[in-house]
Design a protein around this motif. Structure first.
Motif, PDB file in Angstrom:
ATOM      1  N   LEU A   5      93.855 -21.531  92.822  1.00 11.37           N
ATOM      2  CA  LEU A   5      94.481 -21.238  91.533  1.00 11.37           C
ATOM      3  C   LEU A   5      93.776 -20.082  90.818  1.00 11.37           C
ATOM      4  CD1 LEU A   5      95.270 -24.875  90.340  1.00 11.37           C
ATOM      5  CD2 LEU A   5      96.867 -23.177  91.278  1.00 11.37           C
ATOM      6  N   ALA A   6      92.452 -19.989  90.968  1.00 14.97           N
ATOM      7  CA  ALA A   6      91.715 -18.870  90.378  1.00 14.97           C
ATOM      8  C   ALA A   6      92.111 -17.550  91.049  1.00 14.97           C
ATOM      9  CB  ALA A   6      90.204 -19.101  90.500  1.00 14.97           C
ATOM     10  N   ALA A   7      92.303 -17.576  92.367  1.00 20.72           N
ATOM     11  CA  ALA A   7      92.729 -16.371  93.083  1.00 20.72           C
ATOM     12  C   ALA A   7      94.131 -15.951  92.652  1.00 20.72           C
ATOM     13  CB  ALA A   7      92.694 -16.617  94.589  1.00 20.72           C
ATOM     14  N   VAL A   8      95.013 -16.920  92.469  1.00 25.33           N
ATOM     15  CA  VAL A   8      96.375 -16.619  92.003  1.00 25.33           C
ATOM     16  C   VAL A   8      96.323 -16.019  90.603  1.00 25.33           C
ATOM     17  CG1 VAL A   8      98.575 -17.656  91.314  1.00 25.33           C
ATOM     18  CG2 VAL A   8      97.516 -18.323  93.476  1.00 25.33           C
ATOM     19  N   GLN A   9      95.509 -16.591  89.733  1.00 29.20           N
ATOM     20  CA  GLN A   9      95.357 -16.088  88.364  1.00 29.20           C
ATOM     21  C   GLN A   9      94.816 -14.663  88.375  1.00 29.20           C
ATOM     22  OE1 GLN A   9      96.271 -17.479  85.468  1.00 29.20           O
ATOM     23  NE2 GLN A   9      95.499 -15.770  84.286  1.00 29.20           N
ATOM     24  N   SER A  10      93.809 -14.420  89.212  1.00 31.96           N
ATOM     25  CA  SER A  10      93.242 -13.077  89.323  1.00 31.96           C
ATOM     26  C   SER A  10      94.279 -12.076  89.816  1.00 31.96           C
ATOM     27  CB  SER A  10      92.040 -13.121  90.280  1.00 31.96           C
ATOM     28  OG  SER A  10      91.550 -11.826  90.516  1.00 31.96           O
ATOM     29  N   PHE A  11      95.056 -12.472  90.816  1.00 29.11           N
ATOM     30  CA  PHE A  11      96.120 -11.619  91.333  1.00 29.11           C
ATOM     31  C   PHE A  11      97.121 -11.286  90.236  1.00 29.11           C
ATOM     32  CE2 PHE A  11     100.409 -11.150  92.986  1.00 29.11           C
ATOM     33  CZ  PHE A  11     100.253 -10.152  93.921  1.00 29.11           C
ATOM     34  N   GLN A  12      97.512 -12.328  89.491  1.00 29.42           N
ATOM     35  CA  GLN A  12      98.503 -12.126  88.423  1.00 29.42           C
ATOM     36  C   GLN A  12      97.970 -11.165  87.366  1.00 29.42           C
ATOM     37  OE1 GLN A  12      99.674 -15.673  86.289  1.00 29.42           O
ATOM     38  NE2 GLN A  12     101.616 -14.761  85.715  1.00 29.42           N
ATOM     39  N   GLU A  13      96.718 -11.310  86.983  1.00 28.54           N
ATOM     40  CA  GLU A  13      96.126 -10.427  85.981  1.00 28.54           C
ATOM     41  C   GLU A  13      96.042  -8.988  86.493  1.00 28.54           C
ATOM     42  OE1 GLU A  13      92.409 -12.333  85.109  1.00 28.54           O
ATOM     43  OE2 GLU A  13      93.391 -13.946  83.983  1.00 28.54           O
ATOM     44  N   LYS A  14      95.721  -8.821  87.759  1.00 30.76           N
ATOM     45  CA  LYS A  14      95.552  -7.492  88.337  1.00 30.76           C
ATOM     46  C   LYS A  14      96.880  -6.773  88.536  1.00 30.76           C
ATOM     47  CE  LYS A  14      93.253  -5.151  92.154  1.00 30.76           C
ATOM     48  NZ  LYS A  14      92.390  -5.302  93.337  1.00 30.76           N
ATOM     49  N   TYR A  15      97.917  -7.512  88.938  1.00 35.45           N
ATOM     50  CA  TYR A  15      99.183  -6.873  89.308  1.00 35.45           C
ATOM     51  C   TYR A  15     100.330  -7.172  88.362  1.00 35.45           C
ATOM     52  CZ  TYR A  15      96.794  -5.832  93.625  1.00 35.45           C
ATOM     53  OH  TYR A  15      95.900  -5.371  94.545  1.00 35.45           O
TER      54      TYR A  15
END
Length: 180
Positions: free
Chosen positions: A167-177
């Motif tokens: 979930l942290a990786a998904v959140q990071s992806f969402q913030e980045k892209y």
């Protein structure tokens, strides 16, 4: 080919070559299939694109909605390996449900309806990261409440850290892209 199940009912088996379509979205249906060997791909057409819902292998079932509802097939299923499928008819399911507890008989159609609603929501919002996160969290919570109490802590210890990382990786992806 035929196979005999524990209640001495003969169930049809079908050999399906790689690349063959087993069911097509929009067709009528009155049976489900158990993958005895091989692998199949389940997908729908959405915005002129194939949206893959699952890849299924031995021991997994598809087409089960046709056993409960008189609706068109909601997905296409294609063999991605040479496969052998066991055909499960509506009559077979009815016979098994008649022998089961009344609570089970009431729950099965309700669960099928919820699965249809969830699939529709996922298909229509397949690009939405928020729905992915909600779905993952719902699956985790559903598994937790269905496990015996003695297994819940072990499951939580094994899965929760990895789930949090995901979930942290998904959140990071969402913030980045994110386009926002």
């Amino acid at each position: 080919m035929a196979i005999i199940n524990p209640e001495n009912q003969v169930l049809e088996r079908r050999a399906v070559p790689k690349g063959s379509f087993i069911i097509r979205e929009g067709d009528s249906g009155n049976c489900a299939f158990l993958v005895q060997s091989g692998k199949v791909r389940v997908y729908v057409q959405h915005d002129d694109k194939d949206v893959e819902l699952a890849k299924l292998g031995p021991g997994q079932i598809f087409g089960e909605m046709a056993l409960v509802f008189d609706e068109k097939r909601s997905a296409t299923v294609q063999a991605i390996e040479d496969s052998v499928l066991v055909v499960i008819t509506r009559q077979t399911l009815d016979d098994k449900l008649r022998k089961s507890d009344p609570t089970v008989r009431a729950i099965v159609p309700m669960l099928m309806k919820r699965i249809i609603q969830t699939n529709s929501a996922l298909i229509n919002r397949h690009g939405d990261i928020k729905i992915l996160v909600e779905t993952v969290q719902n699956i985790y919570e559903t598994i937790m409440v269905t496990l015996p109490r003695v297994q819940q802590q072990s499951f939580q210890n094994a899965v929760q850290p990895k789930l949090n990382q995901f979930l942290a990786a998904v959140q990071s992806f969402q913030e980045k892209y994110s386009d926002d």
